[in-house]
Design a protein around this motif. Structure first.
Motif, short mmCIF file in Angstrom:
data_model
loop_
_atom_site.label_atom_id
_atom_site.label_comp_id
_atom_site.label_asym_id
_atom_site.label_seq_id
_atom_site.Cartn_x
_atom_site.Cartn_y
_atom_site.Cartn_z
N LEU A 277 6.85 -2.30 -4.69
CA LEU A 277 8.10 -1.89 -4.24
C LEU A 277 8.59 -2.87 -3.14
O LEU A 277 9.63 -3.53 -2.97
N TRP A 278 7.86 -2.82 -2.05
CA TRP A 278 8.16 -3.34 -0.57
C TRP A 278 6.61 -4.38 -0.23
O TRP A 278 5.92 -3.74 -0.01
N PHE A 279 6.91 -5.63 -0.07
CA PHE A 279 5.89 -6.50 0.52
C PHE A 279 6.29 -6.35 2.11
O PHE A 279 7.45 -6.28 2.46
N SER A 280 5.27 -6.76 2.77
CA SER A 280 5.56 -6.97 4.24
C SER A 280 4.69 -7.68 4.97
O SER A 280 3.46 -7.62 4.43
N THR A 281 4.69 -8.32 6.08
CA THR A 281 3.94 -8.87 6.98
C THR A 281 4.25 -8.75 8.38
O THR A 281 5.58 -9.00 8.61
N LEU A 282 3.35 -8.80 9.07
CA LEU A 282 3.63 -9.11 10.65
C LEU A 282 4.00 -10.28 10.93
O LEU A 282 3.45 -11.39 10.18
#
Length: 339
Positions: A277-282
């Protein structure tokens, strides 16, 4: 995880992706409202749960109890005390010279991701084992899965390219009887991030990542020296440790640095548009955001955002993106609705 039941219509690549609009930094450097680490630490209480912390407590220039954050041993034991006191993690340790991240900042990322899911769920944070999270590059410390499970009871899969880190994280998970909720997987091809990692049928509500920030070991060492100076510990007569928070090469640097890693992650994520659904990365360096936004548009992302975070004097952020339309997001969230 149960896959969305609606048929997948042929996707046309949009002419332009939704612009990644950064959230305005807060006026004061404050942690997330749900972060357990606001305010000063009660060192006597921490020492009561973790007696070995006592030997590392110092009085800082302001006359307050603290630890020497330039000491890897002090940071490791401090983390152990925080995880035990605030999250009930009874056993935690990492091999020497592996990354020992500050716990409050890691908790902030988890809480803001919870808000991201809530934004797709009429403001309510989905909790429990139905929520699946992939921690890319989990590290030997396994901190994100530990906090994410203890705060929201999410289930985690942690990936790693380093067998030693996997073994260390496995020891933490097993010693705390968390093997049913935190799984670990070795990425056998270090040139890939997501490709070749996921198994058929797997779905994830979130991915998170703390990417290698530097382009070389030399750059990582210089970064550590800057941290020392910021902590007021620089002394030409004193031999400085190579890295004040520890870290192996795969944790700290990769060819091309953070920008190269994140843009590759974005490119690979397009292959899993309906599995996450949601990818993320710092993103440590704000100067990398333009290149990241270009990569998001190239990948055909439908929606993205930049979320600013503040921990003390440190400004950080993460980028999140999805390939799913608003309607598809609403269909996905039906999995979180309990009878």
């Amino acid at each position: 995880m149960t896959a969305p039941t609606t048929p997948k219509p042929p996707r046309k690549k949009p002419k332009t992706a939704a612009t990644a609009k950064p959230v305005a930094p807060r006026k004061e450097a404050t942690l997330h409202p749900r972060n357990r680490h606001t305010g000063r630490y009660d060192f006597p209480a921490l020492i009561k749960t973790t007696p070995e912390l006592a030997q590392f407590v110092i009085i800082n220039p302001y006359g307050k109890e603290s630890i020497d954050f330039a000491s890897p041993d002090a940071v490791r034991v401090f983390n152990r005390a925080l995880l035990k006191s605030f999250y009930g993690i009874q056993h935690w340790d990492i091999p020497a010279d592996y990354l020992c991240p500050p716990v409050p900042g890691r908790a902030d990322y988890v809480h803001f991701l919870a808000d991201l899911l809530a934004s797709t769920n009429e403001g309510k944070i989905p909790r429990g084992s139905i929520v699946k999270v992939l921690d890319i590059g989990m590290g030997a410390n396994c901190v994100y899965p530990l906090i994410g499970y203890m705060e929201y009871r999410w289930n985690f899969l942690g990936s790693e390219v380093d067998p030693t880190a996997v073994a260390a994280a496995k020891a933490i998970v097993q010693s705390n009887d968390l093997s049913k909720v935190i799984q670990l997987r070795l990425q056998s091809n270090p040139k890939h991030i997501l490709l070749g990692l996921l198994e058929p049928g797997e779905r994830f509500d979130l991915t998170m990542c703390n990417p290698p920030f530097h382009a070389s070991m030399e750059e990582a060492t210089k970064g550590s020296e800057r941290k020392w100076r910021a902590l007021g510990k620089a002394d030409p007569k004193r031999k400085l440790p190579v890295l004040n928070f520890g870290g192996q090469s795969a944790e700290l640097w990769c060819p091309g640095g953070e920008a190269r890693f994140v843009t590759q992650l974005i490119a690979e994520s397009a292959n899993f548009a309906h599995k996450v659904l949601w990818f993320s990365t710092l993103v440590s360096k704000a100067s990398n955001l333009p290149a990241i936004e270009t990569a998001l548009k190239k990948a055909g992302v439908l929606e993205s955002q930049v979320v600013e975070m503040s921990q003390g004097q440190k400004q950080s952020r993460f980028v999140a993106w999805t390939f799913q339309t608003k309607n598809e997001q609403q269909i996905w969230r039906q999995r979180w609705v309990r009878d």
